[in-house]
Scaffold this motif. Structure first.
Motif, PDB file in Angstrom:
ATOM      1  N   ALA A 482      39.631  75.218  17.393  1.00 33.04           N
ATOM      2  CA  ALA A 482      39.493  74.591  18.706  1.00 33.04           C
ATOM      3  C   ALA A 482      40.776  73.898  19.131  1.00 33.04           C
ATOM      4  N   GLU A 483      41.621  73.474  18.146  1.00 32.82           N
ATOM      5  CA  GLU A 483      42.830  72.725  18.481  1.00 32.82           C
ATOM      6  C   GLU A 483      44.023  73.640  18.716  1.00 32.82           C
ATOM      7  N   ALA A 484      43.816  74.961  18.695  1.00 26.56           N
ATOM      8  CA  ALA A 484      44.948  75.866  18.847  1.00 26.56           C
ATOM      9  C   ALA A 484      45.453  75.936  20.282  1.00 26.56           C
ATOM     10  N   GLY A 485      44.613  75.622  21.250  1.00 25.56           N
ATOM     11  CA  GLY A 485      45.038  75.682  22.644  1.00 25.56           C
ATOM     12  C   GLY A 485      45.028  74.305  23.277  1.00 25.56           C
ATOM     13  N   CYS A 486      45.749  74.162  24.383  1.00 27.14           N
ATOM     14  CA  CYS A 486      45.825  72.860  25.051  1.00 27.14           C
ATOM     15  C   CYS A 486      44.876  72.772  26.246  1.00 27.14           C
ATOM     16  N   LEU A 487      44.141  73.861  26.535  1.00 23.90           N
ATOM     17  CA  LEU A 487      43.151  73.807  27.610  1.00 23.90           C
ATOM     18  C   LEU A 487      41.827  73.325  27.037  1.00 23.90           C
ATOM     19  N   GLU A 488      41.220  72.368  27.704  1.00 27.90           N
ATOM     20  CA  GLU A 488      39.940  71.857  27.229  1.00 27.90           C
ATOM     21  C   GLU A 488      38.797  72.760  27.708  1.00 27.90           C
ATOM     22  N   VAL A 489      38.852  73.980  27.207  1.00 23.23           N
ATOM     23  CA  VAL A 489      37.816  74.966  27.486  1.00 23.23           C
ATOM     24  C   VAL A 489      37.183  75.301  26.147  1.00 23.23           C
ATOM     25  N   ARG A 490      35.888  75.104  26.028  1.00 26.28           N
ATOM     26  CA  ARG A 490      35.206  75.296  24.762  1.00 26.28           C
ATOM     27  C   ARG A 490      34.150  76.395  24.888  1.00 26.28           C
ATOM     28  N   PRO A 491      34.441  77.587  24.409  1.00 28.46           N
ATOM     29  CA  PRO A 491      33.433  78.657  24.465  1.00 28.46           C
ATOM     30  C   PRO A 491      32.312  78.399  23.465  1.00 28.46           C
ATOM     31  N   VAL A 554      28.377  84.556  27.182  1.00 28.75           N
ATOM     32  CA  VAL A 554      27.286  84.667  28.154  1.00 28.75           C
ATOM     33  C   VAL A 554      25.977  84.191  27.517  1.00 28.75           C
ATOM     34  N   ASN A 555      25.258  83.361  28.214  1.00 31.05           N
ATOM     35  CA  ASN A 555      23.969  82.863  27.742  1.00 31.05           C
ATOM     36  C   ASN A 555      22.989  82.853  28.913  1.00 31.05           C
ATOM     37  N   ALA A 556      22.113  83.833  28.923  1.00 31.77           N
ATOM     38  CA  ALA A 556      21.077  83.916  29.964  1.00 31.77           C
ATOM     39  C   ALA A 556      19.694  83.752  29.355  1.00 31.77           C
ATOM     40  N   LEU A 557      19.628  83.049  28.214  1.00 32.09           N
ATOM     41  CA  LEU A 557      18.343  82.822  27.550  1.00 32.09           C
ATOM     42  C   LEU A 557      17.432  81.942  28.404  1.00 32.09           C
ATOM     43  N   ARG A 558      16.181  82.296  28.448  1.00 31.36           N
ATOM     44  CA  ARG A 558      15.168  81.479  29.126  1.00 31.36           C
ATOM     45  C   ARG A 558      14.332  80.802  28.038  1.00 31.36           C
ATOM     46  N   LEU A 559      14.579  79.519  27.822  1.00 30.16           N
ATOM     47  CA  LEU A 559      13.920  78.773  26.763  1.00 30.16           C
ATOM     48  C   LEU A 559      13.014  77.708  27.370  1.00 30.16           C
ATOM     49  N   PRO A 560      11.819  77.537  26.805  1.00 30.66           N
ATOM     50  CA  PRO A 560      10.863  76.589  27.407  1.00 30.66           C
ATOM     51  C   PRO A 560      11.358  75.157  27.408  1.00 30.66           C
ATOM     52  N   TRP A 561      12.221  74.808  26.443  1.00 33.26           N
ATOM     53  CA  TRP A 561      12.694  73.417  26.365  1.00 33.26           C
ATOM     54  C   TRP A 561      14.045  73.219  27.059  1.00 33.26           C
ATOM     55  N   ASP A 562      14.579  74.292  27.640  1.00 33.45           N
ATOM     56  CA  ASP A 562      15.920  74.211  28.239  1.00 33.45           C
ATOM     57  C   ASP A 562      15.840  74.713  29.673  1.00 33.45           C
ATOM     58  N   ARG A 563      15.516  73.824  30.588  1.00 40.04           N
ATOM     59  CA  ARG A 563      15.378  74.191  31.996  1.00 40.04           C
ATOM     60  C   ARG A 563      16.748  74.192  32.659  1.00 40.04           C
ATOM     61  N   LYS A 564      17.180  75.342  33.110  1.00 36.89           N
ATOM     62  CA  LYS A 564      18.500  75.454  33.739  1.00 36.89           C
ATOM     63  C   LYS A 564      18.435  76.497  34.858  1.00 36.89           C
ATOM     64  N   PRO A 565      17.757  76.184  35.948  1.00 34.81           N
ATOM     65  CA  PRO A 565      17.549  77.172  37.009  1.00 34.81           C
ATOM     66  C   PRO A 565      18.847  77.678  37.624  1.00 34.81           C
ATOM     67  N   ARG A 566      19.850  76.804  37.785  1.00 35.20           N
ATOM     68  CA  ARG A 566      21.092  77.244  38.429  1.00 35.20           C
ATOM     69  C   ARG A 566      21.878  78.187  37.509  1.00 35.20           C
ATOM     70  N   THR A 567      21.826  77.920  36.207  1.00 30.54           N
ATOM     71  CA  THR A 567      22.480  78.824  35.257  1.00 30.54           C
ATOM     72  C   THR A 567      21.833  80.198  35.307  1.00 30.54           C
ATOM     73  N   LEU A 568      20.510  80.248  35.338  1.00 27.91           N
ATOM     74  CA  LEU A 568      19.813  81.523  35.381  1.00 27.91           C
ATOM     75  C   LEU A 568      20.038  82.229  36.711  1.00 27.91           C
ATOM     76  N   GLN A 569      20.176  81.445  37.774  1.00 32.17           N
ATOM     77  CA  GLN A 569      20.477  82.041  39.075  1.00 32.17           C
ATOM     78  C   GLN A 569      21.836  82.721  39.039  1.00 32.17           C
ATOM     79  N   THR A 570      22.800  82.069  38.399  1.00 26.41           N
ATOM     80  CA  THR A 570      24.128  82.662  38.282  1.00 26.41           C
ATOM     81  C   THR A 570      24.090  83.900  37.388  1.00 26.41           C
ATOM     82  N   ALA A 571      23.265  83.863  36.346  1.00 26.38           N
ATOM     83  CA  ALA A 571      23.124  85.035  35.484  1.00 26.38           C
ATOM     84  C   ALA A 571      22.575  86.215  36.278  1.00 26.38           C
ATOM     85  N   ASP A 572      21.643  85.951  37.187  1.00 26.01           N
ATOM     86  CA  ASP A 572      21.123  87.017  38.053  1.00 26.01           C
ATOM     87  C   ASP A 572      22.226  87.579  38.936  1.00 26.01           C
TER      88      ASP A 572
END
Length: 690
Positions: A482-491, A554-572
Motif C-alpha cells: 500500500a505504501e508503494a504509491g503516493c496516491l491515496e487510492v486503496r483498491p 468491482v463489487n456489485a454484491l447485494r448483501l442484506p446487512w450492507d445497504r448501498k443503493p447508489r453503489t448498486l445503481q452505478t453497477a447497473d
C-alpha cells in the motif's frame, strides 16, 4: 423337391411353387410397401429357421380364362420379398420351391386384409424377456441373436437390457403402469434393488429424465472433470464400472464408484506433482480443488534475456516455420511428413520461448506449487507460493526500508516540538549542532506545500495521472504494497468464494485468473522497479493494465446487512455501458436458482422464459419436481432473474460541458446543489453507454 404347379387349380391344398413363378397380387391390401428393416428381419428368420408360415396364393389367369403358370401372392408378400433378397445374396436359387397354400375359394383382397388385421402382436415385455432367455439359456451373443432375427447388435443389446429390468417393473409395464420411455430410463443399470427403490420413491411426476437422474444420483457423469482427467480406460482397469445408457445420448456414461475415481485422480495428480517438484521446488501439493485458503504469498517468474545462441536459433526456426506453413491453412492439408516436421519446429520454438521467463532461484528453493484440476479436466499447475516461515529466505529484501536515516533513541525527546515554546517564540532557536535534521513540524509544513503543488501539476497532466494511478493500483493488487504509491487510492478486492459456492472453479473465474497471471509474469519482482515498468508500456498496454486492476475491485454484491443503493445503481449503469450479457455464463438450474426460490418464483420464471402455458403445465407439481421440470424447460431460453439482468441504456443524455466553460458556470448554492452521490457514475458511463 419337385415343383407342384397344377394345370387346373384346386383350392385348399398345399403346393410348392418355384420362387420365380410367384408374383405380387394386385389385390394385396397392403399398399404401403414393407420397409427394408422388415424384409431384412424376415430374410434372417427364414435363413436360420426356414419358412415358418407358408404363402397364400391363387393362379394368375389371362382374360380368356387360361392360366399363365404364375401364382399371385395373396398373403405373404413380405416373405416373398425376403426370399428374393436371399437369392440376391446367392443364398438360394431363383427356382427354390416355396411352400404355398392354394386358395381359390376366398376373396384375395379379404384374405390379405385379414392376415394384417386379425392378429395380436406380442407385448414388448414378452419380447424383451424372450431375448434375454436366448442370451442366458443358449449363450448367444448380441451379434448372433441379431443375425437370427435380422436386427442390429445394438438393438439386441437394448432389448436384452430391457429384459434384464426387475420383473416387478416389467409386470408394471405390462399393466400399463409404466411407459416404454420410463422403462428405458430404469434400464440404465441392471441393479434390481436400485430400480425398485427409485420406483417406490417416485411421485406423480415420472418424467424419464427424472428417473435417469435418480438412478444415477450417486454416480459421476463422464463429462465430470475427474472422469475426463482419469479416463475411462484407467478407471475400468482399476476395477471401476461405467454405467451406459443404451437408449439416449449419455456422453460416455456414468462412473459408478466416485470414491475410486477421486483416488485415481489424486494419485495421478501426485505423479504430476512429483514431476513439478523435480524442477527444484521445495514442496508440491496435489489437490482436486484449488486450496483458496492457503494464505501464502505468491511470486511470479521474471523476464530473462535469451542468449545470443538461443536468439539466433529462434530466428532460424521462425523462418523455417513460415516456409513450411506457407500455402497451408491447417495441419490437415499438409502431407504427413511436412506436418510432423512443422510440429517439431513449433515444439522447439515453444521450448526456447519458455526461457524468456524464469523464477528466482531463492523462490524455487524455498517455495512450492499446487497441482490441481481445472474445470475442464486439464491439469492446472500454480507455481511460486511461499509459506510464511520461508518468506524471508525467498525474498530477503525487507518490505519497509528507511533510506539513509538513523535515529538515536536518546534524541527523540529533543526532536519533538514544544507547543508552549512555539507560542512564545515565532522563530525556532538555531541549533549549533552540525548534521542535526530539520524538525518534524517544518518537514510537515514543507511537504504539505509540495503535495499541493503535485496535485495541481498532476491535474494538468492526464498522461502522468494515468501512470500514477496505474502504478498505485498495480502495486497493491499484485504486490500488496500500500505504501508503494503516493496516491491515496486503496483498491479493495473482495473474495467471492464465500458468497457463491464453487464460483472459483467456473470458466469465468478461470478467464479472470489467466488474465491476472499473464500480467503477473511480465512484472518486475521488486516493486521498486514497477514505476519504470509502467512508464515503459505503450498507451494501449498501460490502459489494459489499469482496466485489469480496476476490474478486480468491482463489487456489485447485494448483501442484506450492507445497504448501498447508489453503489448498486452505478453497477447497473456500468453493466449497461458494457452491454453485459449474463446469459452467456449463467443458466437457471435447480442448484443455481430454481431450487432456492418459492414455487411462485419458479412459475414466474417459466412464464417469462417460455410461456404461460408451460407454467400452467407444471403448476400442480410439488416444488422439487416443479424445479426440475422448470430447469428442463428454461434450458437454452436465455432467461435471467432480475438481479442478473442488465438495464436498457438511457435514451436521453445531458449535453457535455466544454472544459473552457467550467470557470464561467455559476455554482449552485449548498441548498440548490444536487446530491452528488446520487449522480455518481452517470457522467462516467454516459458516453460508453451511448
Amino acid at each position: 423337391m419337385t415343383d407342384t404347379v397344377q394345370t387346373e387349380a384346386v383350392g385348399g391344398v398345399e403346393i410348392f411353387v418355384p420362387l420365380n413363378k410367384l408374383k405380387k397380387s394386385p389385390r394385396n391390401a397392403r399398399k404401403v410397401p414393407h420397409g427394408e428393416a422388415a424384409i431384412e428381419a424376415l430374410a434372417a428368420s427364414i435363413q436360420h429357421k426356414g419358412l415358418i408360415q407358408n404363402l397364400v396364393v391363387e393362379p394368375e389367369v389371362k382374360e380368356d380364362g387360361t392360366q399363365t403358370g404364375y401364382y399371385l401372392v395373396t398373403a405373404g408378400e413380405g416373405r416373398r420379398l425376403a426370399m428374393l433378397l436371399r437369392t440376391k445374396r446367392k443364398q438360394i436359387k431363383k427356382s427354390e420351391a416355396v411352400r404355398c397354400w392354394l386358395d381359390t375359394q376366398n376373396d384375395p383382397a379379404e384374405i390379405s386384409l385379414d392376415e394384417n388385421v386379425t392378429r395380436t402382436p406380442m407385448h414388448p415385455a414378452d419380447q424383451f424377456e424372450r431375448f434375454a432367455e436366448l442370451s442366458i439359456e443358449k449363450g448367444w451373443a448380441a451379434q448372433e441373436i441379431g443375425a437370427r432375427f435380422g436386427v442390429s447388435a445394438s438393438v439386441v443389446k437394448q432389448r436384452l437390457r430391457l429384459g434384464a429390468v426387475s420383473p416387478k417393473l416389467l409386470q408394471v409395464y405390462r399393466e400399463d403402469g409404466l411407459t416404454l420411455d420410463q422403462l428405458m430410463a430404469f434400464a440404465i443399470t441392471e441393479d434390481h434393488a436400485r430400480q425398485e427403490q427409485v420406483f417406490e420413491n417416485l411421485h406423480h411426476n415420472r418424467e424419464p429424465w427424472i428417473i435417469r437422474r435418480d438412478m444415477t444420483a450417486a454416480n459421476v457423469p463422464a463429462a465430470d472433470r475427474r472422469a475426463v482427467f482419469v479416463g475411462a480406460d484407467a478407471y475400468v482397469e482399476a476395477g471401476g464400472n461405467i454405467i451406459r445408457d443404451l437408449f439416449s445420448e449419455d456422453r460416455g456414461g456414468f462412473f459408478e464408484d466416485a470414491g475410486l475415481l477421486d483416488m485415481l485422480a489424486t494419485e495421478k495428480l501426485r505423479e504430476i506433482a512429483g514431476e513439478v517438484q523435480a524442477e527444484g521446488w521445495k514442496w508440491t501439493e496435489a489437490h482436486i480443488d484449488y486450496p483458496h485458503a492457503h494464505g501464502m504469498r505468491r511470486f511470479y517468474p521474471q523476464s530473462v534475456a535469451l542468449s545470443g545462441e538461443d536468439e539466433a536459433r529462434l530466428d532460424a526456426l521462425s523462418r523455417e516455420h513460415d516456409e513450411l506453413a506457407e500455402g497451408y491453412s491447417s495441419y490437415d492439408e499438409m502431407p504427413v511428413g511436412v506436418a510432423a516436421k512443422l510440429e517439431a519446429v513449433s515444439d522447439e520454438i515453444d521450448a526456447i520461448s519458455a526461457k524468456r521467463s524464469a523464477y528466482d532461484a531463492n523462490v524455487i528453493a524455498h517455495g512450492g506449487a499446487f497441482v490441481v484440476l481445472h474445470h475442464d479436466g486439464t491439469v492446472r499447475i500454480e507455481r511460486g507460493f511461499v509459506r510464511a516461515e520461508d518468506k524471508a529466505l525467498a525474498d530477503p529484501q525487507p518490505e519497509n526500508e528507511t533510506e539513509g536515516e538513523t535515529t538515536d533513541p536518546e534524541t527523540v525527546e529533543d526532536e519533538q516540538p514544544d507547543d508552549d515554546d512555539e507560542n512564545v517564540q515565532g522563530i525556532e532557536e538555531e541549533d549549533e549542532e552540525p548534521g542535526k535534521p530539520i524538525s518534524d513540524s517544518l518537514t510537515r509544513d514543507l511537504s504539505a506545500h509540495r503535495t499541493l503543488a503535485l496535485r495541481v501539476a498532476l491535474g494538468e497532466r492526464p498522461d502522468l495521472a494515468l501512470i500514477a494511478l496505474t502504478h498505485t493500483l498495480t502495486a497493491q493488487v499484485f504486490y500488496s504494497y500500500a505504501e508503494a504509491g503516493c496516491l491515496e487510492v486503496r483498491p479493495t478486492v473482495t473474495p467471492l468464494g464465500s458468497h457463491a459456492d464453487g464460483i472459483e472453479d467456473t470458466p469465468l473465474a478461470a478467464k479472470a485468473n489467466e488474465a491476472r497471471e499473464a500480467w503477473a509474469e511480465r512484472m518486475p519482482r521488486d516493486v521498486a522497479d514497477l514505476w519504470g515498468f509502467i512508464v515503459g508500456l505503450d498507451d494501449e498496454k498501460r490502459l489494459a493494465l489499469l482496466a485489469h486492476c480496476a476490474s478486480s475491485t468491482v463489487n456489485a454484491l447485494r448483501l442484506p446487512w450492507d445497504r448501498k443503493p447508489r453503489t448498486l445503481q452505478t453497477a447497473d449503469r456500468l453493466a449497461t455501458a458494457l452491454a453485459l450479457d449474463m446469459g452467456k455464463d449463467w443458466t437457471p438450474t435447480v442448484d443455481s436458482y430454481l431450487g432456492r426460490v418459492t414455487k411462485a418464483h419458479i412459475l414466474e420464471a417459466v412464464a417469462e422464459g417460455v410461456s404461460e402455458d408451460a407454467a400452467r403445465h407444471i403448476a400442480d407439481k410439488k416444488k422439487p419436481e416443479m424445479a426440475e421440470a422448470a430447469e428442463q424447460r428454461l434450458a437454452g431460453s436465455g432467461w435471467l432473474p432480475a438481479v442478473l439482468r442488465t438495464p436498457k441504456a438511457e435514451v436521453e443524455r445531458s449535453a457535455p460541458v466544454e472544459a473552457e466553460d467550467l470557470g464561467s458556470v455559476e455554482q449552485p448554492s449548498e441548498a440548490e446543489a444536487p446530491d452528488t452521490e446520487a449522480e455518481d457514475g452517470e457522467a462516467s458511463f454516459a458516453v460508453a453507454a451511448e
